[in-house]
Each structure stands twice: as structure tokens, then as C-alpha cells.
Design an enzyme around this catalytic site. Structure first.
Site, mmCIF file in Angstrom:
data_model
loop_
_atom_site.group_PDB
_atom_site.id
_atom_site.type_symbol
_atom_site.label_atom_id
_atom_site.label_comp_id
_atom_site.label_asym_id
_atom_site.label_seq_id
_atom_site.Cartn_x
_atom_site.Cartn_y
_atom_site.Cartn_z
ATOM 1 N N MET A 13 1.015 -26.296 -37.886
ATOM 2 C CA MET A 13 1.111 -26.548 -36.445
ATOM 3 C C MET A 13 1.930 -25.429 -35.797
ATOM 4 O O MET A 13 3.068 -25.180 -36.203
ATOM 5 C CB MET A 13 1.782 -27.893 -36.158
ATOM 6 C CG MET A 13 0.938 -29.101 -36.448
ATOM 7 S SD MET A 13 1.588 -30.604 -35.626
ATOM 8 C CE MET A 13 3.218 -30.745 -36.364
ATOM 9 N N CYS A 15 1.468 -24.766 -32.076
ATOM 10 C CA CYS A 15 1.446 -24.812 -30.618
ATOM 11 C C CYS A 15 1.167 -26.240 -30.132
ATOM 12 O O CYS A 15 0.953 -27.158 -30.935
ATOM 13 C CB CYS A 15 0.382 -23.865 -30.066
ATOM 14 S SG CYS A 15 -1.291 -24.326 -30.548
ATOM 15 N N CYS A 18 -2.150 -27.615 -31.310
ATOM 16 C CA CYS A 18 -2.095 -28.132 -32.683
ATOM 17 C C CYS A 18 -1.549 -29.556 -32.692
ATOM 18 O O CYS A 18 -2.040 -30.422 -33.426
ATOM 19 C CB CYS A 18 -1.216 -27.235 -33.549
ATOM 20 S SG CYS A 18 -1.805 -25.538 -33.732
ATOM 21 N N TYR A 64 -4.780 -28.840 -41.185
ATOM 22 C CA TYR A 64 -3.338 -28.745 -41.388
ATOM 23 C C TYR A 64 -2.970 -29.339 -42.740
ATOM 24 O O TYR A 64 -3.770 -30.050 -43.356
ATOM 25 C CB TYR A 64 -2.599 -29.466 -40.256
ATOM 26 C CG TYR A 64 -3.018 -28.971 -38.892
ATOM 27 C CD1 TYR A 64 -2.440 -27.850 -38.322
ATOM 28 C CD2 TYR A 64 -4.046 -29.617 -38.194
ATOM 29 C CE1 TYR A 64 -2.850 -27.376 -37.081
ATOM 30 C CE2 TYR A 64 -4.466 -29.147 -36.956
ATOM 31 C CZ TYR A 64 -3.873 -28.032 -36.407
ATOM 32 O OH TYR A 64 -4.301 -27.564 -35.194
ATOM 33 N N CYS A 123 15.425 -45.973 -7.083
ATOM 34 C CA CYS A 123 14.132 -45.531 -6.555
ATOM 35 C C CYS A 123 13.622 -46.422 -5.436
ATOM 36 O O CYS A 123 13.319 -45.943 -4.338
ATOM 37 C CB CYS A 123 13.104 -45.453 -7.674
ATOM 38 S SG CYS A 123 11.492 -44.875 -7.124
ATOM 39 N N CYS A 128 13.320 -42.923 -3.932
ATOM 40 C CA CYS A 128 11.938 -42.479 -3.749
ATOM 41 C C CYS A 128 11.230 -43.200 -2.608
ATOM 42 O O CYS A 128 10.672 -42.556 -1.715
ATOM 43 C CB CYS A 128 11.134 -42.705 -5.036
ATOM 44 S SG CYS A 128 12.007 -42.438 -6.567
ATOM 45 N N CYS A 544 -16.829 -17.237 -1.352
ATOM 46 C CA CYS A 544 -16.064 -18.484 -1.251
ATOM 47 C C CYS A 544 -16.124 -19.343 -2.506
ATOM 48 O O CYS A 544 -15.118 -19.855 -2.971
ATOM 49 C CB CYS A 544 -16.567 -19.302 -0.061
ATOM 50 S SG CYS A 544 -16.017 -18.654 1.532
ATOM 51 N N CYS A 545 -17.316 -19.557 -3.045
ATOM 52 C CA CYS A 545 -17.468 -20.482 -4.166
ATOM 53 C C CYS A 545 -17.746 -19.776 -5.481
ATOM 54 O O CYS A 545 -18.095 -20.418 -6.468
ATOM 55 C CB CYS A 545 -18.599 -21.479 -3.882
ATOM 56 S SG CYS A 545 -18.379 -22.369 -2.340
#
Length: 547
Positions: A13, A15, A18, A64, A123, A128, A544-545
């Protein structure tokens, strides 16, 4: 079938992608609560004994190399159905507290929650919910007075702040009742009113009564911190709490600090008609953010009419009748900022002073924050802490996640480590700021070979049609794998866009994954794809697209 907790060392592993592959392999074997960590080279999960061979086979099939599994039962874990008045006793009643209480109750634990004030925590009551509804009111009023469209004749009368505050309070009361108070009977845990303080490592005192538990959760949150500025304690200043209780719009507001609370509330009052001055010690707004983000929000707030003063040294604060003044020094020159109100927004202080934590063997940091390990245990293994009281990421969704982790760990249901690598953050200014993953500098410190993409907002079609083009998208990519490891945005609706970026960072999507996906035209989310395209071409040369 009984689920047991396992840890398996895994080679190969490297990253985030992974980790996602290993997680998928384990989940296909029936594993729950999987936490794969490429940096530690291990995975922790819940699985029945008879499926462990299948799990290791799946890991191998994914490419792995699994090592020998290790049971996560330890001398620090706590058996369920234990002695004491409660299995889990929670101090506080906010997001972390309710998340833990609900999950523990669903596992048939005997749970109590102690609250000295208003149920619901920061919150819903003072954070919030009230701030964002008032910010929305400010946005509407601000647009009515000042918008970028020729031919529209709009305006706004005097603001009835008392009416806005009353409506805000009604919303807060409704959400507190439905999302917190009503859930106490729904899940059947006890609510104890009063101030809690520890008597020993497994006993608290509330209203003179001793209550015991096998595990505790400290989730007491934090209050606004007040800086040591001469004269400040002698005037009637505002905090993020009291600012939302005003009944009249101040003519002038001086804001000490310019983090997310200062920026949000400062812009809100500006939109309601207040002349606002933001002051801060550092030379840049949001100094821990990408410099492009700091520059963009500085430009945006200045363009909208807020007064920003950086590099400030505070000398003193005074009050004369209804007028307040803040004396500052900037570049060696003395300045005096006068205002009707002074808002202090310089961070938050954990609520730990009254808990008598020393008696329970719980250590705190320099700012009074409760110190925890990767399982959210304090220095007393039977006592956990979550949310703002730890001074971790100050988001209710982080607190709720941590509360769920603690419920599993404290009851012995699982042995889960927290993983805060992919926490998005949003500041609800206009334009808003959103960020997830690593900054360019953080990535370099971690040893990544970094590539970045910087896309000005005037390259995003949605921003052009809105006539709001001050902002930026910045992507941080691992040059070796071309995987996205950070995304940072200043734009309208940046908080909505960042969830897409969060998924991309968490699951290791590459530049090509972004550029090969459809992005709806004339959305701010399209900016992510355009920013990814800039790694290989000049998007200003596209139709544009064509992206």
C-alpha cells in the site's frame, strides 16, 4: 455471528487509492468498520473468525501482501455489561455527545448525558444554524442593494434586526427540539441536568450526587477566547454568541481577528448595513491556507466594501459612553478605530476548567484542550474526548464522527482509530472558501513530488454568467501517480463543490479521472474539471463546452 477486531500488516500500500482497494477487498469478505492506512502499512477491521482467511485471500487478489492477523482485544478494552451506574456517561450534549449516545443506545448500553446548560451544544444553539440563517439574510439584503446586473432596479429598506433575530431563534428552537431533545426519549438514554466534575477515575459528581460509569466521554465543547488586550475586559464587547443576539444593526463594527468567524459575521453585518473593519495580527487573511486562497478572499471582501487591516499590533481598547475605540499600530504608525460595537473573534477556548480532570488522571494541553490518542482515549483509558474540547477540526460533522468512534471503542464493540485526513472545511463568506486534503507546502513536507493547477474564477463559465469572477480553484497533485491530494476553492457555492473534491481525494482519483468525467455546464463544480484540464492545456483556448 460474533464480529472480532483485527489488525493485519499489509505490504504494497503506497497511497490513498491503495487504501481504497484494500478496504473494498475486506468489505467483500464481510468486514465492517475498515480502516486501511498506507503510511502505517496496516488495516484494522471487524470480522467474524471464520472469514479471516477469505479476507486475506481477497487482499492478495487485490495485489497486496497480507501478514499475520492480530486480535485487537487488549487490557485497555472494556467488557460490555459492566459494573457501575452506566456503561457510558457523556458530559455535554452537542454533536459528539448525541452521536455517541445514539450509537451506544442502539447497542443496548445504559447511557446518561450530563448537561449544565442548553441541550444541543454549540452548532444548533449558537453556532452553525443561527449564524448561517443570519448570513443568508445578510446575503439577500446585500444583493438587493448591490448587484452586478444592468437594468435591474432593486433596493432594500431599513433592516429590522429584531425581526430577523426572532425568526432565527424560532428556527433554532425547532431544530433543537426535533434533532436533539426529542431523541432522548426516542433512544431511551438519561439526561441529567447540572455541572459535572470528576471525583475519581470512574466517578463524577452532579448536584452533590455521585454517579459512576465504566467509560466516560468528555464532549463539553469550547467558548469564544478573549485575547489579553489592555482595556478589553472593561468594555461591553461582542462575541460570536452575543453578536447573533443583537436587536439593532450597529452603524460601525470593529472586529478583532479575521478567521472564519470574523469573516463570516463581519460580512453579515456589512450586508445588513454596517461599516465593518476587520483587524488581524498576521499579514494575510487565513494564513494557514494556500496563498492563492488568502489573496482571493482578501480581494473579494475588499471589493465588497469591508475594511481589512493586517499586520496589527493591538495597543488598547476603550469605551466612552456608547462609542468604543481600538488603538492599534500598523507599520509603526498609530491608528484609532472607532465603532459602536467591538466583536472579538480570536479563536475558541475548551470548556474544561470545571471538570476537575486532574483527579481523573486526564491531561490537558496549553490551551486547556483534552489530549487524546488515535482511539480518542485520554491519558485515562476509560475516559474519552471528542469535538471542540480537543481543539481538533472545529466542525460538527467531525464531532459526530468522533462520537460514533468512541461509542464503539468505549463499549468494546470495535477498536477504531480516527482518520481525519479527508475532512473538508468551509467558510461561508460570499464567495465562500472550501478546502480538503493537503496544501502545496504540506504535500512537499510529506515528500510528494507536487504539481499544482491554479484556475482563476474568470475562467469558469458559471462565474462569468453570474458576473462574480473574483476567486480561484487550486488543485494539488502527486506528480508521480497524478492523483489528486488537495483541492482549495474560493467561489460561490464552494462548500457544495468541495464534496466532489473530497471524494476524489479520498479515493485517489487522477487528473485523467476528472478530465474524462462529465461535468454539468454552468455549474461551479465544472471548475474542478477545468482546473484539472489546465495541467495539460490552456482552457482559455477552449470553446464553452469543449472541456
Amino acid at each position: 455471528m460474533t464480529q472480532n477486531s483485527y489488525k493485519i500488516p499489509i505490504q504494497g500500500m503506497t497511497c490513498i487509492g491503495c487504501e481504497a482497494h484494500v478496504t473494498e477487498a475486506l468489505e467483500q469478505a464481510g468486514a465492517k468498520d475498515v480502516s486501511a492506512d498506507s503510511q502505517r502499512g496496516e488495516a484494522i477491521f471487524e470480522l467474524s473468525d471464520d472469514q479471516i482467511k477469505k479476507a486475506k485471500k481477497n487482499i492478495s487478489a487485490a495485489g497486496y501482501q497480507p501478514g499475520e492477523e492480530e486480535s485487537q482485544t487488549s487490557e485497555n478494552s472494556v467488557d460490555f455489561n459492566r459494573d457501575g451506574d452506566y456503561d457510558l456517561l457523556i458530559i455535554g450534549s452537542g454533536g459528539a455527545a448525541f452521536s455517541a449516545a445514539i450509537k451506544a443506545s442502539e447497542n443496548d448500553a445504559k447511557v446518561a448525558m450530563v448537561e449544565r446548560g442548553t441541550v444541543g451544544g454549540t452548532c444548533v444553539n449558537i453556532g452553525c444554524v443561527p449564524s448561517k440563517t443570519m448570513l443568508r439574510a445578510g446575503d439577500i439584503n446585500g444583493l438587493a442593494q448591490n448587484h452586478p446586473f444592468n437594468g435591474l432596479q432593486t433596493g432594500a429598506g431599513a433592516v429590522n434586526l429584531a425581526g430577523l433575530t426572532e425568526q432565527k431563534d424560532e428556527l433554532v428552537g425547532q431544530m433543537r427540539q426535533e434533532k436533539y431533545i426529542d431523541l432522548i426519549d426516542e433512544y431511551g438514554f438519561d439526561l441529567i441536568r447540572g455541572q459535572a466534575s470528576f471525583v475519581d477515575e470512574k466517578t463524577i459528581q452532579v448536584n452533590g450526587e455521585h454517579i459512576t460509569a465504566q467509560s466516560f466521554l468528555i464532549a463539553t465543547g469550547a467558548d469564544p477566547a478573549v485575547p489579553d488586550i489592555p482595556g478589553l475586559s472593561e468594555i461591553d464587547f461582542l462575541t460570536s454568541t452575543t453578536a447573533l443576539e443583537l436587536k439593532d444593526v450597529p452603524k460601525r463594527l470593529a472586529v478583532i481577528g479575521s478567521g472564519y468567524i470574523a469573516a463570516e459575521l463581519g460580512q453579515m453585518f456589512h450586508n445588513l448595513g454596517t461599516e465593518v473593519t476587520l483587524m488581524q495580527r498576521s499579514e494575510h487573511l487565513f494564513k494557514t491556507y494556500e496563498p492563492e486562497i488568502s489573496d482571493a478572499i482578501n480581494d473579494a471582501l475588499t471589493e465588497k466594501g469591508l475594511n481589512l487591516i493586517t499586520g496589527v499590533t493591538y495597543q488598547k481598547v476603550e469605551q466612552n459612553d456608547d462609542t468604543k475605540s481600538v488603538t492599534i499600530e500598523v507599520n509603526g504608525e498609530k491608528r484609532v478605530i472607532t465603532a459602536d460595537q467591538v466583536l472579538v473573534a480570536t479563536g475558541r477556548k475548551p470548556n474544561t476548567e470545571s471538570l476537575n480532570l486532574e483527579t481523573a488522571g486526564v491531561k490537558t494541553g496549553e490551551k486547556g484542550e483534552v489530549l487524546t490518542n488515535e482511539f480518542l482515549q485520554t491519558t485515562n483509558v476509560r475516559i474519552y474526548a471528542a469535538g471542540d474540547v480537543t481543539l481538533g477540526p472545529q466542525f460538527v460533522y467531525v464531532a459526530a464522527y468522533e462520537g460514533g468512534v468512541i461509542a464503539d471503542n468505549a463499549l468494546g464493540v470495535a477498536k477504531r482509530k480516527i482518520d481525519l485526513r479527508f475532512v473538508p472545511g468551509v467558510t461561508f463568506t460570499n464567495p465562500s472558501i472550501a478546502t480538503v486534503g493537503l496544501t502545496e507546502q504540506q504535500a512537499k513536507v510529506k515528500g510528494y513530488d507536487v504539481k499544482t493547477s491554479i484556475l482563476p474564477l474568470d475562467a469558469v463559465p458559471r462565474a462569468l454568467v453570474n458576473h462574480e469572477t473574483t476567486g480561484v480553484y487550486k488543485l494539488v497533485v502527486d506528480a508521480q501517480t497524478r492523483k489528486l491530494i488537495g483541492a482549495h476553492i474560493v467561489s460561490e457555492n464552494a462548500g457544495d463543490v468541495i464534496y466532489t473534491a473530497t471524494l476524489a481525494v479520498k479515493f485517489g482519483l487522477t487528473i485523467e479521472d476528472l478530465t474524462d468525467s462529465f461535468a454539468p455546464y454552468l455549474t461551479m463544480a465544472e471548475g474542478l474539471k477545468l482546473a484539472a484540464l489546465t495541467f495539460g492545456r490552456d482552457v482559455s483556448k477552449l470553446s464553452c463546452c469543449a472541456g
